[in-house]
Design an enzyme around this catalytic site. Structure first.
Site, PDB file in Angstrom:
ATOM      1  N   GLN A   1      16.051  14.159 -11.510  1.00  9.86           N
ATOM      2  CA  GLN A   1      17.200  14.929 -11.032  1.00  9.86           C
ATOM      3  C   GLN A   1      17.528  15.986 -12.088  1.00  9.86           C
ATOM      4  O   GLN A   1      17.910  15.648 -13.213  1.00  9.86           O
ATOM      5  CB  GLN A   1      18.417  14.038 -10.798  1.00  9.86           C
ATOM      6  CG  GLN A   1      19.553  14.825 -10.120  1.00  9.86           C
ATOM      7  CD  GLN A   1      20.864  14.078 -10.050  1.00  9.86           C
ATOM      8  OE1 GLN A   1      21.342  13.564 -11.063  1.00  9.86           O
ATOM      9  NE2 GLN A   1      21.473  14.021  -8.873  1.00  9.86           N
TER      10      GLN A   1
ATOM     11  N   TYR B   1      29.358  20.139 -10.858  1.00  3.63           N
ATOM     12  CA  TYR B   1      28.560  20.722 -11.946  1.00  3.63           C
ATOM     13  C   TYR B   1      28.222  22.185 -11.606  1.00  3.63           C
ATOM     14  O   TYR B   1      28.720  22.721 -10.614  1.00  3.63           O
ATOM     15  CB  TYR B   1      27.319  19.856 -12.198  1.00  3.63           C
ATOM     16  CG  TYR B   1      27.699  18.463 -12.664  1.00  3.63           C
ATOM     17  CD1 TYR B   1      28.460  18.292 -13.824  1.00  3.63           C
ATOM     18  CD2 TYR B   1      27.356  17.332 -11.938  1.00  3.63           C
ATOM     19  CE1 TYR B   1      28.862  17.024 -14.252  1.00  3.63           C
ATOM     20  CE2 TYR B   1      27.750  16.056 -12.355  1.00  3.63           C
ATOM     21  CZ  TYR B   1      28.504  15.911 -13.512  1.00  3.63           C
ATOM     22  OH  TYR B   1      28.910  14.664 -13.922  1.00  3.63           O
TER      23      TYR B   1
ATOM     24  N   ARG C   1      20.935  17.552  -3.907  1.00  2.55           N
ATOM     25  CA  ARG C   1      22.129  16.706  -3.755  1.00  2.55           C
ATOM     26  C   ARG C   1      23.354  17.603  -3.576  1.00  2.55           C
ATOM     27  O   ARG C   1      23.577  18.549  -4.336  1.00  2.55           O
ATOM     28  CB  ARG C   1      22.313  15.788  -4.966  1.00  2.55           C
ATOM     29  CG  ARG C   1      23.487  14.839  -4.786  1.00  2.55           C
ATOM     30  CD  ARG C   1      23.525  13.729  -5.819  1.00  2.55           C
ATOM     31  NE  ARG C   1      23.303  12.444  -5.155  1.00  2.55           N
ATOM     32  CZ  ARG C   1      23.733  11.265  -5.594  1.00  2.55           C
ATOM     33  NH1 ARG C   1      24.383  11.177  -6.731  1.00  2.55           N
ATOM     34  NH2 ARG C   1      23.500  10.165  -4.938  1.00  2.55           N
TER      35      ARG C   1
HETATM   36  C1  FMN Z   1      27.204   4.984 -14.183  1.00  6.72           C
HETATM   37  C2  FMN Z   1      26.982   6.016 -13.135  1.00  6.72           C
HETATM   38  C3  FMN Z   1      26.371   7.221 -13.474  1.00  6.72           C
HETATM   39  C4  FMN Z   1      26.118   8.189 -12.507  1.00  6.72           C
HETATM   40  N1  FMN Z   1      25.425   9.321 -12.826  1.00  6.72           N
HETATM   41  C5  FMN Z   1      25.023  10.169 -11.854  1.00  6.72           C
HETATM   42  C6  FMN Z   1      24.121  11.217 -12.129  1.00  6.72           C
HETATM   43  O1  FMN Z   1      23.615  11.359 -13.227  1.00  6.72           O
HETATM   44  N2  FMN Z   1      23.797  12.056 -11.120  1.00  6.72           N
HETATM   45  C7  FMN Z   1      24.308  11.911  -9.872  1.00  6.72           C
HETATM   46  O2  FMN Z   1      24.004  12.706  -8.987  1.00  6.72           O
HETATM   47  N3  FMN Z   1      25.137  10.899  -9.578  1.00  6.72           N
HETATM   48  C8  FMN Z   1      25.483  10.015 -10.527  1.00  6.72           C
HETATM   49  N4  FMN Z   1      26.264   8.934 -10.198  1.00  6.72           N
HETATM   50  C9  FMN Z   1      26.651   8.724  -8.801  1.00  6.72           C
HETATM   51  C10 FMN Z   1      25.666   7.783  -8.115  1.00  6.72           C
HETATM   52  O3  FMN Z   1      24.361   8.339  -8.054  1.00  6.72           O
HETATM   53  C11 FMN Z   1      26.123   7.430  -6.691  1.00  6.72           C
HETATM   54  O4  FMN Z   1      26.115   8.605  -5.909  1.00  6.72           O
HETATM   55  C12 FMN Z   1      27.512   6.810  -6.668  1.00  6.72           C
HETATM   56  O5  FMN Z   1      27.695   5.878  -7.707  1.00  6.72           O
HETATM   57  C13 FMN Z   1      27.782   6.090  -5.331  1.00  6.72           C
HETATM   58  O6  FMN Z   1      26.853   5.054  -5.109  1.00  6.72           O
HETATM   59  P1  FMN Z   1      27.227   3.483  -5.302  1.00  6.72           P
HETATM   60  O7  FMN Z   1      28.417   3.222  -4.430  1.00  6.72           O
HETATM   61  O8  FMN Z   1      25.995   2.759  -4.832  1.00  6.72           O
HETATM   62  O9  FMN Z   1      27.524   3.257  -6.746  1.00  6.72           O
HETATM   63  C14 FMN Z   1      26.531   7.968 -11.170  1.00  6.72           C
HETATM   64  C15 FMN Z   1      27.176   6.761 -10.846  1.00  6.72           C
HETATM   65  C16 FMN Z   1      27.377   5.787 -11.791  1.00  6.72           C
HETATM   66  C17 FMN Z   1      28.016   4.487 -11.377  1.00  6.72           C
END
Ligand code: FMN
Ligand code: FAD
Length: 772
Positions: free
Chosen positions: A501, A582, A630
């Protein structure tokens, strides 16, 4: 107590009889403007569960209703020349007239006073009542009179419907979809006695107008529907019994929520009940159920607190508190189902194959899942699973069914072994952007854990593109070399694919690691920020510079340099991060893009720079490999992007060669008010996939195989990404497969000897506590 119920519908009559039954000394009156046995409408349906509840309250009424019931299990879906059936759905239907007659007779038997043909204009007409129940339906006078107290929120939904009946028996609850030159119509058909069925016809306002139905009288509307559904009616006639409605009799559904449900008018306590307090769309058939259950709850509160005038305030407060929660739950499910029928013509009917269309219809409320369907009709569900797999060219040796999330997906020349994705997750654990042993173990473990695709975290294209000093990067040889070690390991040691990504933090950069203060500016060692416009993310945060053309050229070159390195490293695919506020997201959202040049304003302008980057990357990224994007599909903030805007951007990226949209949301503005909940972002994926015609990832609060199977099977997404569940369990996919009893999914050869024991333990735990 002296109790007056205004309105002799299900709510008013049932509450009256429950209270009279509780104590014959109560003076209970029901005042109804219609004549006895005179009502509009045809049959109503409700579930076995409501019946069970009613049996406990008044067995006599329940027995009378049950003896008049039409019970059926099957659902039949008719579309594009196909007639498909499934069983095990358990509905009961009864004529509205018959139901009211039973309630009226029971009221009379218990000594409730029934007053017919009296219109109550105001509660002031009933000065001697201790308790007035406003059960006067969706257009309640009484609610209107105390609008300030009850705070009704009434929303007129866009679709048109007409409530008809027919003297024809239907063996199944039938949904019939027909396309005309102007659009789709659907009929919801259910029998309610030996030879009569309700026949509700529904369409969009646009199609309704295109056919000139606004000008049609009731007979012309009936004739139109008879011609349209002639095949299903097989010679039977449609009838209307809504002659009291002036004009065409095509209605718009009113969705009603009230801020407060009861009021003291100085003499009497006034409480809303049934449709006067809330409505639930006929797509889920719960209006009568809610009316009965309201009555049951308020009566139960009197039984608990004492059925005396002094108890009324406490009983009403408890009634509202308890019912509000249950009603909200049903209204949520009803909303999903209602919205499904509002968009069915533009989103599903043409796009989906009849089999998948039917699956989508059955799961429309998002309350019935894949495993619920298995419980209801195993043979049908397994047939569907086989159809789904066969369509992808997957044949199992013994013809066994495969749950949809375990089917492969081919995008360009990359094949994912299943539909589960480890969502990108920033770990803030890098030094100078270089992945180290932590990242190898972290990503490696998840690749061994069974997901089809593992994403690395947002990887930044330059030092100034980082969110925090701990973010990963891809701008130099040391980073490329370290990344290659991880990618080579994933390819050699697992059957997962690995995606990169790529992103730029924009105005959200130069902050501390998550556990040192999320989004908080660095105390020292920070760097200058750039964004679409000079607006800080936090009110007192670091101010970014609005990008000029030279900045754009530099950022584009950074993305291209990182893409070239990704080609050399051998990533299977790249996702361009244009979400979460971002840099690229700051161009897309009107909240953060206030530019007046070619890069601000209309959608095409706001997307110009993100698309420029995307196209430049696509031109150098190998044609055999996919490129995802995304998006934040909802800013959850007044004035921000909505799913409609996201669909426009998705269409632009599709045209530029994007293979898939990863449908996230939010994090664009600190003012956001997201509505979280199970699968809360899946509707965005559903919309984009089926309206724009591009593959999607659904992400957000997906936590069980059952969720993922339902989403994939219904065509709401092509892949499901899970973030937090993968923090708790790197082998989420392998574990969920075992939990649902799927033994054919391969485990890494080194771990194989743990597989059978794990599966057996789960099976033993599922079959109940061990006995000695
Ligand atoms: C610790 C953490 C770090 C994340 N870092 C990113 C990231 O680097 N890039 C991104 O697009 N989303 C990031 N997200 C969002 C996740 O990819 C995801 O879209 C979001 O947590 C919802 O999914 P979930 O309900 O399964 O946690 C992050 C989420 C968490 C929990
Ligand atoms: C097309 C359609 C299909 C539906 N299908 C189903 C279904 O399958 N299953 C289901 O459960 N529900 C269904 N419903 C909803 C269901 O009809 C209502 O939710 C349910 O009847 C609510 O009961 P109620 O007692 O609150 O109100 P109502 O049944 O509306 O009763 C209100 C009564 O108050 C009377 N009244 C109104 N104002 C006054 C006044 N000022 N003075 C005296 N009397 C007055 C009216 O004449 C009426 O008899 C459907 C609704 C529609 C429109």
């Amino acid at each position: 107590m002296r109790i007056a119920c205004i309105g002799g519908g299900p709510a008013g009559l049932y509450f009256a009889l429950l209270m009279k039954k509780m104590n014959p000394a109560h003076a209970v009156r029901v005042i109804e403007r219609n004549r006895p046995y005179d009502t509009f409408g045809w049959g109503v349906v409700f579930s076995d569960a409501t019946m069970q509840n009613m049996r406990g309250c008044d067995p006599e009424t329940a027995a009378a209703i049950e003896s008049a019931f039409n019970h059926w299990d099957d659902i039949e879906v008719v579309i594009k020349g196909r007639r498909m059936r499934t069983t095990g759905h358990g509905f009961v239907g009864i004529g509205r007239r018959r139901l009211l007659n039973i309630l009226q007779a029971r009221c009379e038997a218990l000594g409730v006073e029934l007053v017919f043909e009296r219109e109550v204009e105001s509660d002031a007409e009933l000065p001697d009542a201790d308790l007035i129940i406003a059960a006067d339906g969706v257009n309640s006078n009484i609610r209107q009179r105390y609008e300030d107290v009850f705070r009704p929120d009434m929303q007129l939904r866009p679709n048109r419907f007409i409530w008809l009946g027919t003297k024809k028996r239907f063996e199944a609850f039938t949904f019939d979809f027909r396309k005309t030159e102007h659009g789709w119509f659907q009929a919801h058909i259910y029998g309610f006695d030996a030879d009569t069925s309700t026949f509700i016809v529904e369409t969009t306002e646009e199609t309704f107008n295109a056919h000139g139905l606004g000008a049609a009288d009731q007979d012309q509307s009936v004739a139109f529907c008879e011609a349209l559904f002639a095949e299903t009616l097989a010679g039977a006639r449609l009838e209307t019994n809504a002659r009291h409605l002036r004009g065409s009799a095509w209605l718009n559904f009113s969705r009603l929520i009230c801020g407060h449900w009861h009021h003291f008018n100085g003499r009497s306590h006034v409480a809303l009940m049934g449709d006067a307090a809330h409505t639930a769309h006929f797509a889920i058939g719960a209006g009568t159920k809610l009316a009965f259950e309201d009555a049951i709850e308020l009566a139960a509160q009197f039984a608990r607190l004492g059925d005396r005038p002094e108890s009324i305030p406490a009983a009403l407060a408890a009634y509202e508190e308890i019912r509000r929660v249950e009603v909200a739950r049903i209204q949520n499910a009803a909303r999903n189902a209602m919205e499904w029928f509002e968009v069915v013509g533009s989103r599903y009917a043409d796009q989906l194959a009849p089999e998948q269309f039917m699956y989508s219809l059955l799961t429309r409320s998002q309350r019935i899942s894949h495993e619920n369907l298995r419980l209801r009709d195993k043979a049908w569900l397994e047939g569907y699973e086989r159809w789904f797999a066969r369509r992808l060219g997957v044949e199992t040796p013994d013809g066994a069914a495969i749950p949809p999330m375990f089917t492969p997906l081919q995008i360009r020349e990359v094949q994912l072994q299943n539909r589960i994705v480890v969502s990108p997750m920033a770990m803030y654990s890098a030094f100078e952007g270089v992945p180290d042993d932590f990242h190898m173990v972290h990503l490696g473990a998840r690749a061994l854990g069974g997901a089809g695709l593992v994403f690395g975290e947002m990887t930044c294209v330059s030092p100034e593109a980082r969110i925090t000093p701990g973010c990963l990067g891809l701008w130099n040889g040391a980073q490329a070399k370290a990344w290659k070690r991880i990618v080579d390991f994933v390819h050699a040691g697992s059957s997962a694919k690995i995606g990169l990504q790529l992103g730029h933090a924009g105005r959200k950069g130069s902050t501390r690691r998550a556990w040192e203060g999320m989004d908080q500016p660095l105390v020292e060692g920070g760097w200058p920020l750039i964004s679409a416009s000079a607006l800080p993310y936090l009110p007192d945060g670091q101010l970014p510079r609005a990008m000029d053309r030279a900045d754009m050229d530099k950022v584009r070159e950074d993305f291209l340099h990182a893409t070239r390195l990704a080609v050399e490293i051998g990533f299977d695919l790249i996702e361009l991060h244009a979400a979460h506020g971002y840099l690229l997201s700051s161009f897309l959202s009107p909240l953060t893009n206030r530019r007046s040049d070619d890069y601000g304003g209309a959608h095409a302008n706001r997307a110009r720079f993100p698309l420029e980057i995307f196209r430049a990357m696509r031109a150098i990224w190998p044609p055999a490999k996919p490129l995802f994007v995304r998006l934040s599909c909802h800013d959850w903030t007044e004035g921000g992007n909505t799913p409609d805007d996201a669909a426009i951007f998705a269409g632009m990226f599709k045209e530029a060669g994007a293979d898939l949209i990863d449908c996230s949301s939010g994090q664009v503005s600190k003012e956001e008010a997201p509505v979280y909940g199970r699968l809360f972002q899946t509707p965005f994926s559903d919309k984009i996939r089926n309206e724009v015609g591009i593959s999607t990832i659904a992400v957000g609060a997906i936590s069980e195989a059952d969720h993922a199977n339902s989403i994939i099977a219904a065509g709401r997404a092509d892949l499901c990404a899970l973030a937090r569940p993968h923090l708790a369990d790197p082998a989420w996919t392998l574990h969920e497969a075992a939990r649902i009893g799927l033994k054919t999914i391969p485990w890494p050869k080194q771990y194989l000897s743990g597989k059978a024991a794990y599966e057996n333990n789960l099976a033993r735990a599922a079959s109940g506590p061990a006995t000695r």
